[in-house]
Enzyme design. Structure first.
Site, PDB file in Angstrom:
ATOM      1  N   ARG A   1       0.828  -1.198   0.000  1.00  0.00           N
ATOM      2  CA  ARG A   1       0.000   0.000   0.000  1.00  0.00           C
ATOM      3  C   ARG A   1       0.862   1.246   0.000  1.00  0.00           C
ATOM      4  O   ARG A   1       0.615   2.193  -0.740  1.00  0.00           O
ATOM      5  CB  ARG A   1      -0.912  -0.003   1.221  1.00  0.00           C
ATOM      6  CG  ARG A   1      -1.633   1.310   1.457  1.00  0.00           C
ATOM      7  CD  ARG A   1      -2.698   1.190   2.502  1.00  0.00           C
ATOM      8  NE  ARG A   1      -3.659   0.168   2.148  1.00  0.00           N
ATOM      9  CZ  ARG A   1      -4.174  -0.714   3.002  1.00  0.00           C
ATOM     10  NH1 ARG A   1      -3.839  -0.691   4.262  1.00  0.00           N
ATOM     11  NH2 ARG A   1      -5.034  -1.612   2.583  1.00  0.00           N
ATOM     12  N   TYR A   2       1.838   1.295   0.887  1.00  0.00           N
ATOM     13  CA  TYR A   2       2.758   2.430   0.957  1.00  0.00           C
ATOM     14  C   TYR A   2       3.950   2.119   0.054  1.00  0.00           C
ATOM     15  O   TYR A   2       4.450   0.988   0.062  1.00  0.00           O
ATOM     16  CB  TYR A   2       3.262   2.613   2.384  1.00  0.00           C
ATOM     17  CG  TYR A   2       2.207   2.868   3.431  1.00  0.00           C
ATOM     18  CD1 TYR A   2       1.652   4.137   3.576  1.00  0.00           C
ATOM     19  CD2 TYR A   2       1.798   1.858   4.299  1.00  0.00           C
ATOM     20  CE1 TYR A   2       0.711   4.381   4.577  1.00  0.00           C
ATOM     21  CE2 TYR A   2       0.860   2.101   5.292  1.00  0.00           C
ATOM     22  CZ  TYR A   2       0.322   3.358   5.427  1.00  0.00           C
ATOM     23  OH  TYR A   2      -0.597   3.601   6.413  1.00  0.00           O
TER      24      TYR A   2
ATOM     25  N   ARG B   1       7.116   0.330   1.805  1.00  0.00           N
ATOM     26  CA  ARG B   1       7.040  -0.794   2.739  1.00  0.00           C
ATOM     27  C   ARG B   1       5.876  -1.724   2.406  1.00  0.00           C
ATOM     28  O   ARG B   1       4.893  -1.301   1.812  1.00  0.00           O
ATOM     29  CB  ARG B   1       6.948  -0.306   4.186  1.00  0.00           C
ATOM     30  CG  ARG B   1       5.840   0.656   4.514  1.00  0.00           C
ATOM     31  CD  ARG B   1       6.265   1.487   5.734  1.00  0.00           C
ATOM     32  NE  ARG B   1       5.192   2.274   6.317  1.00  0.00           N
ATOM     33  CZ  ARG B   1       4.794   3.444   5.856  1.00  0.00           C
ATOM     34  NH1 ARG B   1       5.327   3.960   4.762  1.00  0.00           N
ATOM     35  NH2 ARG B   1       3.837   4.112   6.480  1.00  0.00           N
TER      36      ARG B   1
ATOM     37  N   CYS C   1      -3.463 -17.917  14.592  1.00  0.00           N
ATOM     38  CA  CYS C   1      -3.109 -17.101  15.757  1.00  0.00           C
ATOM     39  C   CYS C   1      -3.215 -17.964  17.010  1.00  0.00           C
ATOM     40  O   CYS C   1      -3.967 -18.939  17.038  1.00  0.00           O
ATOM     41  CB  CYS C   1      -4.065 -15.923  15.919  1.00  0.00           C
ATOM     42  SG  CYS C   1      -3.801 -14.600  14.741  1.00  0.00           S
TER      43      CYS C   1
ATOM     44  N   CYS D   1      -8.992 -12.724  18.302  1.00  0.00           N
ATOM     45  CA  CYS D   1      -9.642 -11.531  18.830  1.00  0.00           C
ATOM     46  C   CYS D   1     -10.933 -11.302  18.059  1.00  0.00           C
ATOM     47  O   CYS D   1     -10.921 -11.311  16.819  1.00  0.00           O
ATOM     48  CB  CYS D   1      -8.734 -10.316  18.650  1.00  0.00           C
ATOM     49  SG  CYS D   1      -7.049 -10.592  19.205  1.00  0.00           S
TER      50      CYS D   1
ATOM     51  N   CYS E   1     -10.957  -8.724  15.165  1.00  0.00           N
ATOM     52  CA  CYS E   1      -9.800  -8.810  14.253  1.00  0.00           C
ATOM     53  C   CYS E   1     -10.076  -8.171  12.899  1.00  0.00           C
ATOM     54  O   CYS E   1     -11.057  -8.478  12.237  1.00  0.00           O
ATOM     55  CB  CYS E   1      -9.412 -10.269  14.046  1.00  0.00           C
ATOM     56  SG  CYS E   1      -8.046 -10.458  12.881  1.00  0.00           S
TER      57      CYS E   1
ATOM     58  N   ARG F   1      -8.531  -8.786  10.297  1.00  0.00           N
ATOM     59  CA  ARG F   1      -8.383  -9.824   9.252  1.00  0.00           C
ATOM     60  C   ARG F   1      -9.220 -11.048   9.554  1.00  0.00           C
ATOM     61  O   ARG F   1      -8.860 -12.171   9.209  1.00  0.00           O
ATOM     62  CB  ARG F   1      -6.914 -10.203   9.079  1.00  0.00           C
ATOM     63  CG  ARG F   1      -6.230  -9.219   8.209  1.00  0.00           C
ATOM     64  CD  ARG F   1      -4.822  -9.500   7.824  1.00  0.00           C
ATOM     65  NE  ARG F   1      -4.257  -8.175   7.680  1.00  0.00           N
ATOM     66  CZ  ARG F   1      -3.372  -7.636   8.502  1.00  0.00           C
ATOM     67  NH1 ARG F   1      -2.869  -8.350   9.468  1.00  0.00           N
ATOM     68  NH2 ARG F   1      -2.987  -6.403   8.339  1.00  0.00           N
TER      69      ARG F   1
ATOM     70  N   ASP G   1     -11.572  -1.221  13.177  1.00  0.00           N
ATOM     71  CA  ASP G   1     -11.972  -1.278  11.768  1.00  0.00           C
ATOM     72  C   ASP G   1     -13.392  -1.822  11.655  1.00  0.00           C
ATOM     73  O   ASP G   1     -13.783  -2.721  12.408  1.00  0.00           O
ATOM     74  CB  ASP G   1     -11.008  -2.177  10.979  1.00  0.00           C
ATOM     75  CG  ASP G   1      -9.613  -1.573  10.887  1.00  0.00           C
ATOM     76  OD1 ASP G   1      -9.526  -0.335  10.797  1.00  0.00           O
ATOM     77  OD2 ASP G   1      -8.625  -2.335  10.901  1.00  0.00           O
TER      78      ASP G   1
ATOM     79  N   ASP H   1      -7.307   3.632  10.302  1.00  0.00           N
ATOM     80  CA  ASP H   1      -6.846   3.045   9.043  1.00  0.00           C
ATOM     81  C   ASP H   1      -7.986   3.305   8.060  1.00  0.00           C
ATOM     82  O   ASP H   1      -9.091   2.775   8.225  1.00  0.00           O
ATOM     83  CB  ASP H   1      -6.560   1.549   9.217  1.00  0.00           C
ATOM     84  CG  ASP H   1      -5.313   1.130   8.466  1.00  0.00           C
ATOM     85  OD1 ASP H   1      -5.041   1.735   7.396  1.00  0.00           O
ATOM     86  OD2 ASP H   1      -4.607   0.216   8.923  1.00  0.00           O
TER      87      ASP H   1
ATOM     88  N   LYS I   1      -2.952   4.685   7.250  1.00  0.00           N
ATOM     89  CA  LYS I   1      -3.224   5.141   8.610  1.00  0.00           C
ATOM     90  C   LYS I   1      -3.228   6.666   8.677  1.00  0.00           C
ATOM     91  O   LYS I   1      -2.270   7.302   8.228  1.00  0.00           O
ATOM     92  CB  LYS I   1      -2.174   4.572   9.561  1.00  0.00           C
ATOM     93  CG  LYS I   1      -2.219   3.048   9.614  1.00  0.00           C
ATOM     94  CD  LYS I   1      -1.104   2.484  10.465  1.00  0.00           C
ATOM     95  CE  LYS I   1      -1.128   0.972  10.484  1.00  0.00           C
ATOM     96  NZ  LYS I   1      -0.726   0.352   9.190  1.00  0.00           N
TER      97      LYS I   1
HETATM   98  C1  LIG Z   1       0.119  -0.546   9.038  1.00  0.00           C
HETATM   99  C2  LIG Z   1       0.624  -0.952   7.722  1.00  0.00           C
HETATM  100  C3  LIG Z   1       1.981  -0.785   7.407  1.00  0.00           C
HETATM  101  C4  LIG Z   1       2.973  -0.201   8.391  1.00  0.00           C
HETATM  102  O1  LIG Z   1       2.672   1.124   8.665  1.00  0.00           O
HETATM  103  P1  LIG Z   1       3.560   1.964   9.719  1.00  0.00           P
HETATM  104  O2  LIG Z   1       2.824   3.259   9.879  1.00  0.00           O
HETATM  105  O3  LIG Z   1       4.908   2.112   9.078  1.00  0.00           O
HETATM  106  O4  LIG Z   1       3.632   1.168  10.961  1.00  0.00           O
HETATM  107  C5  LIG Z   1       2.395  -1.157   6.156  1.00  0.00           C
HETATM  108  N1  LIG Z   1       1.540  -1.657   5.252  1.00  0.00           N
HETATM  109  C6  LIG Z   1       0.234  -1.814   5.517  1.00  0.00           C
HETATM  110  C7  LIG Z   1      -0.661  -2.350   4.467  1.00  0.00           C
HETATM  111  C8  LIG Z   1      -0.263  -1.478   6.761  1.00  0.00           C
HETATM  112  O5  LIG Z   1      -1.565  -1.653   7.042  1.00  0.00           O
END
Ligand SMILES: *Cc1c(COP(=O)(O)O)cnc(C)c1O
Length: 387
Positions: free
Chosen positions: A123-124, A127, A136, A140, A143, A145, A305, A342, A349
């Site tokens: 998504r980002y 990362r 798990c 929870c 959850c 997911r 969520d 989120d 986020k």
């Molecule tokens: C939360 C999340 C991350 C990590 O986000 P940070 O703000 O760096 O902790 C990376 N990818 C996805 C899809 C996420 O939901």
């Protein structure tokens, strides 16, 4: 090998003798015993808790929805008599789970829409979220997911799927951060975790690796010297640990967190804001202070969520803002996490906080401090500067 005893009597010891008679301390301290003896059905719940009508009816109706799964260790922390016990609400389903509201969705963050290969959410730009198991130690009820955990589902968490994800990370050199999650990666055998970490660490542009887990809170027995010795070979390695409530901060959890911290692993916490569980400033402050004492740095509080049947869990966003307001400036800065939503649909986020910028006047920014007073910071706009 379990670490040698003696050790002080804990809440869990009393519970073990009552609900698991004949079980030795050595068995109890073995994380595999804990997983094999999870409470997963009505009979198991009735053996340890006095169920309410709503709880009993919900368990009977569960079908192929998110299963019940509670480690005996964690079950010992639930109040056997009181269905309103905070931790019990996070673990034992009630009929509210079957009320689906129109705003709810199985995949509210559209993770499936951001998967270039199965199990990898990109998504980002810099990362990725790498889902490595659907299992798990405990499930929870809130959850995010719940669509995929506790079931085999459409994902195949095997070496072939892992390899496709690793190949994708290897050829996309903008990815500098890999978040390993699931499911809970620390429920896997050491060898499997090691296999993944070795391959990720072999990719030169992967600078930062972290694991997302609830294991230190719900299965602290899993944190063994062998695990810590293996993990510390892969530094810099960070851990994000899911915590919900101060009553989780037991001597067993303290020991687990200390072992991880002593292995040089920085620990952060993630907490979901939940109605009547932790949605008040006093509870959150106790939790955050307790975490700091265990060398866990509060990282995120998440707005819950909107997964199907989550309405009874979701607190108003305003509650989260009030909690941040009660923390920021009133306690150690390290004890203050970011409160985030989120964004549904996959926006990532978004931090939500009390408004601190009040306005501008005479080349100054007007800011509000933790006591509500307004201060001026000299901060001319670019056009004011040239005059
Ligand atoms: C939360 C999340 C991350 C990590 O986000 P940070 O703000 O760096 O902790 C990376 N990818 C996805 C899809 C996420 O939901």
């Amino acid at each position: 090998m379990p670490t040698p005893r003696p050790r002080p009597e804990t809440r869990a010891d009393e519970f073990r003798r009552r609900s698991f008679p004949g079980t030795s301390v050595e068995e109890w301290d073995d994380w595999r015993w804990q997983l094999r003896n999870r409470i997963k059905d009505l009979a198991g719940l009735e053996r340890t808790l006095v169920l309410s009508d709503s709880e009993r009816a919900a368990v009977v109706r569960l079908g192929d929805r998110l299963p019940v799964g509670i480690t005996p260790y964690y079950a010992a922390l639930l109040d056997a008599q009181d269905p309103d016990d905070p931790l019990r609400k996070t673990m034992v389903p009630v009929l509210g789970e079957f009320d689906q509201s129109p705003e709810e969705a199985a995949d509210p963050l559209n993770e499936d829409g951001h998967m270039p290969v199965p199990g990898l959410v990109h998504r980002y730009p810099d990362r990725v979220l790498f889902l490595v198991t659907s299992f798990c130690a405990t499930y929870c009820r809130y959850c995010t997911r719940s669509r995929l955990v506790g079931t085999t589902g459409e994902y195949h968490f095997n070496h072939e799927q892992y390899q496709r994800a690793i190949d994708y990370i290897a050829v996309n050199d903008e990815i500098r951060d890999v978040l390993i999650s699931g499911g809970d990666p620390l429920t896997m055998q050491d060898g499997r975790i090691e296999w993944l970490l070795e391959r990720l660490r072999a990719i030169p542009h992967v600078e930062f690796v972290r694991l997302g887990t609830k294991v230190p809170a719900v299965l602290p027995q899993r944190i063994t010297p062998e695990l810590c010795t293996m993990l510390r070979r892969f530094h810099p390695l960070w851990l994000s640990v899911h915590f919900m409530h101060p009553s989780e901060l037991t001597p067993e959890v303290e020991r687990a967190c200390n072992m991880l911290a002593d292995a040089g692993i920085p620990l952060g916490s993630q907490t979901v804001l939940m109605r009547d569980v932790n949605d008040d400033p006093d509870t959150m402050k106790l939790l955050m202070h307790g975490l700091l004492k265990m060398r866990v740095r509060p990282y995120y509080i998440y707005q819950c969520d909107p997964i199907p049947g989550s309405k009874h869990f979701r607190a108003p966003v305003q509650k989260g803002v009030e909690i941040i307001k009660a923390l920021r400036g009133h306690t150690t800065g390290y004890a203050v996490p970011d409160f985030v939503i989120d964004a549904p649909g996959g926006g990532g986020k978004v931090p939500i906080g009390p408004e601190t910028i009040v306005g501008r006047a005479d080349g100054s920014l007007l800011i509000r401090n933790f006591e509500g007073d307004i201060y001026k910071y000299p901060d001319p706009l670019p056009e004011e500067q040239v005059r």
